[in-house]
Design a protein around this motif. Structure first.
Motif, PDB file in Angstrom:
ATOM      1  N   TYR A  29      43.347  60.481  13.804  1.00 45.71           N
ATOM      2  CA  TYR A  29      42.948  61.848  13.942  1.00 45.71           C
ATOM      3  C   TYR A  29      43.289  62.287  15.304  1.00 45.71           C
ATOM      4  CZ  TYR A  29      40.342  61.118   9.468  1.00 45.71           C
ATOM      5  OH  TYR A  29      39.969  60.887   8.360  1.00 45.71           O
ATOM      6  N   ARG A  30      43.519  63.645  15.309  1.00 52.49           N
ATOM      7  CA  ARG A  30      43.750  64.101  16.795  1.00 52.49           C
ATOM      8  C   ARG A  30      44.829  63.517  17.500  1.00 52.49           C
ATOM      9  NH1 ARG A  30      37.659  64.140  18.744  1.00 52.49           N
ATOM     10  NH2 ARG A  30      36.543  65.227  16.809  1.00 52.49           N
ATOM     11  N   ILE A  31      45.943  63.344  16.837  1.00 50.49           N
ATOM     12  CA  ILE A  31      47.298  62.640  17.665  1.00 50.49           C
ATOM     13  C   ILE A  31      47.621  63.816  18.781  1.00 50.49           C
ATOM     14  CG2 ILE A  31      49.521  61.919  17.432  1.00 50.49           C
ATOM     15  CD1 ILE A  31      48.612  60.690  14.727  1.00 50.49           C
ATOM     16  N   HIS A  32      47.561  63.407  20.004  1.00 52.18           N
ATOM     17  CA  HIS A  32      48.056  64.157  20.762  1.00 52.18           C
ATOM     18  C   HIS A  32      49.409  63.756  21.703  1.00 52.18           C
ATOM     19  CE1 HIS A  32      46.890  61.966  24.241  1.00 52.18           C
ATOM     20  NE2 HIS A  32      45.532  61.506  23.519  1.00 52.18           N
ATOM     21  N   ALA A  33      49.966  62.798  21.295  1.00 47.10           N
ATOM     22  CA  ALA A  33      51.081  62.310  21.645  1.00 47.10           C
ATOM     23  C   ALA A  33      51.726  61.180  20.778  1.00 47.10           C
ATOM     24  CB  ALA A  33      51.033  62.065  23.400  1.00 47.10           C
ATOM     25  N   MET A  34      52.948  61.243  20.811  1.00 48.06           N
ATOM     26  CA  MET A  34      53.623  59.971  20.077  1.00 48.06           C
ATOM     27  C   MET A  34      54.628  59.715  21.014  1.00 48.06           C
ATOM     28  SD  MET A  34      53.969  60.981  16.144  1.00 48.06           S
ATOM     29  CE  MET A  34      52.625  61.263  15.134  1.00 48.06           C
ATOM     30  N   GLU A  35      55.042  58.483  21.486  1.00 45.51           N
ATOM     31  CA  GLU A  35      56.026  58.007  22.412  1.00 45.51           C
ATOM     32  C   GLU A  35      56.764  56.799  21.854  1.00 45.51           C
ATOM     33  OE1 GLU A  35      53.055  57.038  25.436  1.00 45.51           O
ATOM     34  OE2 GLU A  35      53.289  59.060  26.271  1.00 45.51           O
ATOM     35  N   TRP A  36      58.067  56.856  22.613  1.00 44.74           N
ATOM     36  CA  TRP A  36      58.880  55.534  22.414  1.00 44.74           C
ATOM     37  C   TRP A  36      59.011  54.926  23.505  1.00 44.74           C
ATOM     38  CZ3 TRP A  36      60.505  53.208  17.909  1.00 44.74           C
ATOM     39  CH2 TRP A  36      60.454  54.084  16.648  1.00 44.74           C
ATOM     40  N   TYR A  37      58.939  53.674  23.749  1.00 39.13           N
ATOM     41  CA  TYR A  37      59.230  52.864  24.941  1.00 39.13           C
ATOM     42  C   TYR A  37      60.214  51.982  24.584  1.00 39.13           C
ATOM     43  CZ  TYR A  37      54.951  54.273  27.667  1.00 39.13           C
ATOM     44  OH  TYR A  37      54.235  54.949  28.543  1.00 39.13           O
ATOM     45  N   ARG A  38      60.883  51.190  25.606  1.00 40.16           N
ATOM     46  CA  ARG A  38      61.768  50.142  25.177  1.00 40.16           C
ATOM     47  C   ARG A  38      61.554  49.018  26.549  1.00 40.16           C
ATOM     48  NH1 ARG A  38      67.737  53.066  26.270  1.00 40.16           N
ATOM     49  NH2 ARG A  38      67.371  53.065  28.529  1.00 40.16           N
ATOM     50  N   GLN A  39      61.883  47.663  26.239  1.00 39.79           N
ATOM     51  CA  GLN A  39      62.159  46.781  27.122  1.00 39.79           C
ATOM     52  C   GLN A  39      63.159  45.881  27.034  1.00 39.79           C
ATOM     53  OE1 GLN A  39      58.198  44.498  27.213  1.00 39.79           O
ATOM     54  NE2 GLN A  39      58.724  43.820  29.200  1.00 39.79           N
ATOM     55  N   GLY A  53      51.431  67.040  20.581  1.00 42.38           N
ATOM     56  CA  GLY A  53      51.052  67.655  19.423  1.00 42.38           C
ATOM     57  C   GLY A  53      51.570  69.198  19.387  1.00 42.38           C
ATOM     58  N   GLY A  54      51.879  69.622  20.302  1.00 42.16           N
ATOM     59  CA  GLY A  54      52.405  70.901  20.276  1.00 42.16           C
ATOM     60  C   GLY A  54      53.964  71.031  20.048  1.00 42.16           C
ATOM     61  N   SER A  70      61.299  63.293  17.374  1.00 38.57           N
ATOM     62  CA  SER A  70      60.668  64.391  16.655  1.00 38.57           C
ATOM     63  C   SER A  70      59.582  63.690  15.583  1.00 38.57           C
ATOM     64  CB  SER A  70      61.677  65.010  15.520  1.00 38.57           C
ATOM     65  OG  SER A  70      62.504  63.650  14.577  1.00 38.57           O
ATOM     66  N   ARG A  71      58.851  64.365  15.032  1.00 39.13           N
ATOM     67  CA  ARG A  71      57.654  63.936  14.391  1.00 39.13           C
ATOM     68  C   ARG A  71      57.453  64.651  13.050  1.00 39.13           C
ATOM     69  NH1 ARG A  71      52.784  65.064  18.096  1.00 39.13           N
ATOM     70  NH2 ARG A  71      51.484  64.773  16.287  1.00 39.13           N
TER      71      ARG A  71
END
Length: 115
Positions: A29-39, A53-54, A70-71
């Motif tokens: 619930y209330r997802i405000h960010a989605m991110e991709w990281y790499r190592q 979220g916007g 994208s989401r």
């Protein structure tokens, strides 16, 4: 406990493309960010791309113009379209989602760019 499942990694030649997907196995619930990281081996984990979220997006300088985040809110899924891949993009790619309950991470997917 891992709740995010990544897919789409693999071996690709320089200049090629891959599309990573990251889907949640639970309702967040209330997802405000989605991110991709790499190592990459021997290096610290770095932020590659983020989407709020916007729908606002942010990219690392090294991937601007080549990667697109994208989401799909209905599917609780985030994507990373990677074009014009370079050998220096080789790394394990991780996704996360920030929402109610904290930050959720995936297990990582290997991307190897090599001829």
């Amino acid at each position: 406990q891992v709740h995010l499942v990544e897919s789409g990694g693999g071996l690709v030649q320089p200049g090629g493309s891959l599309r990573l997907s990251c889907a949640s196995s639970i309702i967040i619930y209330r997802i405000h960010a989605m991110e991709w990281y790499r190592q990459a081996p021997g290096k610290e984990r770095e932020l590659v791309a983020a989407i709020t979220g916007g729908g606002a997006t942010n990219y690392a300088d090294s991937v601007k113009g080549r990667f697109t985040i994208s989401r799909d809110n209905a599917k609780i899924t985030v994507y990373l379209q990677m074009n014009s891949l370079k050998p220096e993009d080789t790394a394990v790619y991780y996704c996360n989602m920030k929402g109610y309950g904290g930050t959720y991470w995936g297990q990582g997917t290997q991307v190897t760019v090599s001829s």
